[in-house]
Write a protein that holds these residues in place. Structure first.
Motif, PDB file in Angstrom:
ATOM      1  N   LEU A   5      19.701  15.060  34.505  1.00  0.00           N
ATOM      2  CA  LEU A   5      19.205  16.053  35.459  1.00  0.00           C
ATOM      3  C   LEU A   5      18.734  17.274  34.682  1.00  0.00           C
ATOM      4  O   LEU A   5      19.402  17.723  33.749  1.00  0.00           O
ATOM      5  CB  LEU A   5      20.302  16.458  36.435  1.00  0.00           C
ATOM      6  CG  LEU A   5      20.860  15.345  37.318  1.00  0.00           C
ATOM      7  CD1 LEU A   5      22.112  15.807  38.033  1.00  0.00           C
ATOM      8  CD2 LEU A   5      19.817  14.901  38.319  1.00  0.00           C
ATOM      9  N   ASN A   6      17.574  17.805  35.051  1.00  0.00           N
ATOM     10  CA  ASN A   6      17.011  18.970  34.383  1.00  0.00           C
ATOM     11  C   ASN A   6      16.636  20.034  35.402  1.00  0.00           C
ATOM     12  O   ASN A   6      16.533  19.758  36.598  1.00  0.00           O
ATOM     13  CB  ASN A   6      15.752  18.585  33.587  1.00  0.00           C
ATOM     14  CG  ASN A   6      16.084  17.737  32.379  1.00  0.00           C
ATOM     15  OD1 ASN A   6      17.023  18.032  31.648  1.00  0.00           O
ATOM     16  ND2 ASN A   6      15.321  16.682  32.170  1.00  0.00           N
ATOM     17  N   VAL A   7      16.417  21.241  34.893  1.00  0.00           N
ATOM     18  CA  VAL A   7      15.969  22.341  35.732  1.00  0.00           C
ATOM     19  C   VAL A   7      14.626  21.961  36.351  1.00  0.00           C
ATOM     20  O   VAL A   7      13.744  21.436  35.668  1.00  0.00           O
ATOM     21  CB  VAL A   7      15.841  23.635  34.899  1.00  0.00           C
ATOM     22  CG1 VAL A   7      15.238  24.754  35.725  1.00  0.00           C
ATOM     23  CG2 VAL A   7      17.194  24.040  34.342  1.00  0.00           C
ATOM     24  N   GLY A   8      14.489  22.172  37.648  1.00  0.00           N
ATOM     25  CA  GLY A   8      13.249  21.869  38.352  1.00  0.00           C
ATOM     26  C   GLY A   8      13.278  20.541  39.095  1.00  0.00           C
ATOM     27  O   GLY A   8      12.396  20.277  39.904  1.00  0.00           O
ATOM     28  N   ASP A   9      14.283  19.704  38.834  1.00  0.00           N
ATOM     29  CA  ASP A   9      14.393  18.439  39.555  1.00  0.00           C
ATOM     30  C   ASP A   9      14.728  18.705  41.021  1.00  0.00           C
ATOM     31  O   ASP A   9      15.451  19.652  41.337  1.00  0.00           O
ATOM     32  CB  ASP A   9      15.496  17.554  38.959  1.00  0.00           C
ATOM     33  CG  ASP A   9      15.146  17.009  37.581  1.00  0.00           C
ATOM     34  OD1 ASP A   9      14.011  17.229  37.120  1.00  0.00           O
ATOM     35  OD2 ASP A   9      16.018  16.365  36.972  1.00  0.00           O
ATOM     36  N   ILE A  10      14.206  17.872  41.909  1.00  0.00           N
ATOM     37  CA  ILE A  10      14.506  17.951  43.345  1.00  0.00           C
ATOM     38  C   ILE A  10      15.378  16.746  43.680  1.00  0.00           C
ATOM     39  O   ILE A  10      15.007  15.615  43.379  1.00  0.00           O
ATOM     40  CB  ILE A  10      13.230  17.913  44.206  1.00  0.00           C
ATOM     41  CG1 ILE A  10      12.217  18.970  43.756  1.00  0.00           C
ATOM     42  CG2 ILE A  10      13.569  18.060  45.691  1.00  0.00           C
ATOM     43  CD1 ILE A  10      12.630  20.394  43.964  1.00  0.00           C
ATOM     44  N   VAL A  11      16.552  17.002  44.275  1.00  0.00           N
ATOM     45  CA  VAL A  11      17.474  15.926  44.624  1.00  0.00           C
ATOM     46  C   VAL A  11      17.798  15.971  46.111  1.00  0.00           C
ATOM     47  O   VAL A  11      17.723  17.025  46.743  1.00  0.00           O
ATOM     48  CB  VAL A  11      18.787  16.006  43.798  1.00  0.00           C
ATOM     49  CG1 VAL A  11      18.519  15.786  42.331  1.00  0.00           C
ATOM     50  CG2 VAL A  11      19.503  17.327  43.998  1.00  0.00           C
ATOM     51  N   GLN A  12      18.147  14.821  46.653  1.00  0.00           N
ATOM     52  CA  GLN A  12      18.588  14.724  48.048  1.00  0.00           C
ATOM     53  C   GLN A  12      20.083  14.448  48.010  1.00  0.00           C
ATOM     54  O   GLN A  12      20.534  13.527  47.327  1.00  0.00           O
ATOM     55  CB  GLN A  12      17.858  13.602  48.763  1.00  0.00           C
ATOM     56  CG  GLN A  12      18.243  13.479  50.218  1.00  0.00           C
ATOM     57  CD  GLN A  12      17.477  12.377  50.921  1.00  0.00           C
ATOM     58  OE1 GLN A  12      16.854  11.534  50.285  1.00  0.00           O
ATOM     59  NE2 GLN A  12      17.529  12.376  52.227  1.00  0.00           N
ATOM     60  N   LEU A  13      20.858  15.256  48.737  1.00  0.00           N
ATOM     61  CA  LEU A  13      22.304  15.082  48.777  1.00  0.00           C
ATOM     62  C   LEU A  13      22.710  14.270  49.997  1.00  0.00           C
ATOM     63  O   LEU A  13      21.973  14.171  50.976  1.00  0.00           O
ATOM     64  CB  LEU A  13      23.003  16.445  48.791  1.00  0.00           C
ATOM     65  CG  LEU A  13      22.730  17.365  47.596  1.00  0.00           C
ATOM     66  CD1 LEU A  13      23.575  18.623  47.701  1.00  0.00           C
ATOM     67  CD2 LEU A  13      22.981  16.673  46.279  1.00  0.00           C
ATOM     68  N   LYS A  57      19.692  10.575  46.078  1.00  0.00           N
ATOM     69  CA  LYS A  57      18.598  10.117  45.219  1.00  0.00           C
ATOM     70  C   LYS A  57      17.884  11.309  44.601  1.00  0.00           C
ATOM     71  O   LYS A  57      17.953  12.426  45.110  1.00  0.00           O
ATOM     72  CB  LYS A  57      17.614   9.244  45.989  1.00  0.00           C
ATOM     73  CG  LYS A  57      16.812   9.950  47.049  1.00  0.00           C
ATOM     74  CD  LYS A  57      15.858   8.989  47.728  1.00  0.00           C
ATOM     75  CE  LYS A  57      15.082   9.687  48.823  1.00  0.00           C
ATOM     76  NZ  LYS A  57      14.140   8.802  49.477  1.00  0.00           N
ATOM     77  N   ILE A  58      17.190  11.034  43.495  1.00  0.00           N
ATOM     78  CA  ILE A  58      16.372  12.046  42.839  1.00  0.00           C
ATOM     79  C   ILE A  58      14.967  11.884  43.397  1.00  0.00           C
ATOM     80  O   ILE A  58      14.336  10.842  43.237  1.00  0.00           O
ATOM     81  CB  ILE A  58      16.396  11.867  41.310  1.00  0.00           C
ATOM     82  CG1 ILE A  58      17.823  12.034  40.786  1.00  0.00           C
ATOM     83  CG2 ILE A  58      15.449  12.866  40.650  1.00  0.00           C
ATOM     84  CD1 ILE A  58      17.990  11.719  39.321  1.00  0.00           C
ATOM     85  N   ILE A  59      14.468  12.912  44.085  1.00  0.00           N
ATOM     86  CA  ILE A  59      13.167  12.848  44.744  1.00  0.00           C
ATOM     87  C   ILE A  59      12.037  13.050  43.729  1.00  0.00           C
ATOM     88  O   ILE A  59      11.093  12.269  43.696  1.00  0.00           O
ATOM     89  CB  ILE A  59      13.073  13.875  45.881  1.00  0.00           C
ATOM     90  CG1 ILE A  59      14.088  13.485  46.954  1.00  0.00           C
ATOM     91  CG2 ILE A  59      11.671  13.956  46.450  1.00  0.00           C
ATOM     92  CD1 ILE A  59      14.232  14.469  48.064  1.00  0.00           C
ATOM     93  N   SER A  60      12.127  14.078  42.915  1.00  0.00           N
ATOM     94  CA  SER A  60      11.117  14.298  41.875  1.00  0.00           C
ATOM     95  C   SER A  60      11.788  14.896  40.653  1.00  0.00           C
ATOM     96  O   SER A  60      12.750  15.654  40.774  1.00  0.00           O
ATOM     97  CB  SER A  60       9.991  15.197  42.371  1.00  0.00           C
ATOM     98  OG  SER A  60      10.481  16.509  42.571  1.00  0.00           O
ATOM     99  N   GLN A  61      11.267  14.545  39.513  1.00  0.00           N
ATOM    100  CA  GLN A  61      11.793  15.074  38.265  1.00  0.00           C
ATOM    101  C   GLN A  61      10.788  16.054  37.682  1.00  0.00           C
ATOM    102  O   GLN A  61       9.588  15.918  37.879  1.00  0.00           O
ATOM    103  CB  GLN A  61      12.087  13.953  37.278  1.00  0.00           C
ATOM    104  CG  GLN A  61      13.209  13.058  37.765  1.00  0.00           C
ATOM    105  CD  GLN A  61      13.609  12.052  36.708  1.00  0.00           C
ATOM    106  OE1 GLN A  61      12.795  11.611  35.933  1.00  0.00           O
ATOM    107  NE2 GLN A  61      14.871  11.696  36.703  1.00  0.00           N
ATOM    108  N   SER A  62      11.303  17.036  36.932  1.00  0.00           N
ATOM    109  CA  SER A  62      10.435  18.036  36.332  1.00  0.00           C
ATOM    110  C   SER A  62       9.551  17.392  35.266  1.00  0.00           C
ATOM    111  O   SER A  62       9.846  16.316  34.757  1.00  0.00           O
ATOM    112  CB  SER A  62      11.273  19.167  35.731  1.00  0.00           C
ATOM    113  OG  SER A  62      12.072  18.662  34.687  1.00  0.00           O
TER     114      SER A  62
END
Length: 67
Positions: A5-13, A57-62
């Motif tokens: 996981l990195n700064v800027g990633d968008i995740v769904q909880l 899930k991880i929606i988008s990664q930086s």
């Protein structure tokens, strides 16, 4: 092994925030994570272990993660 996981990633909880949003942007990484709700802009600090359990899930990664 920890998730990548990195700064800027968008995740769904898994759980929905009281404002109704379930998508979060990662603002800071490390042992503790700072995440921001994309619906109401509320920021929350969570330990890495708790956050990894709550991610659906991880929606988008930086971009730095993709290169």
């Amino acid at each position: 092994m920890p998730m990548k996981l990195n700064v800027g990633d968008i995740v769904q909880l898994k759980k929905v925030h009281p404002c109704g949003g379930d998508k979060w942007e990662i603002m800071r990484t490390g042992i503790d994570f700072r995440i921001k709700c994309l619906e109401c802009n509320r920021q929350v600090w969570l330990p890495r272990k708790k956050l990894e359990k709550r991610i659906k899930k991880i929606i988008s990664q930086s971009e730095q993660n993709e290169q």
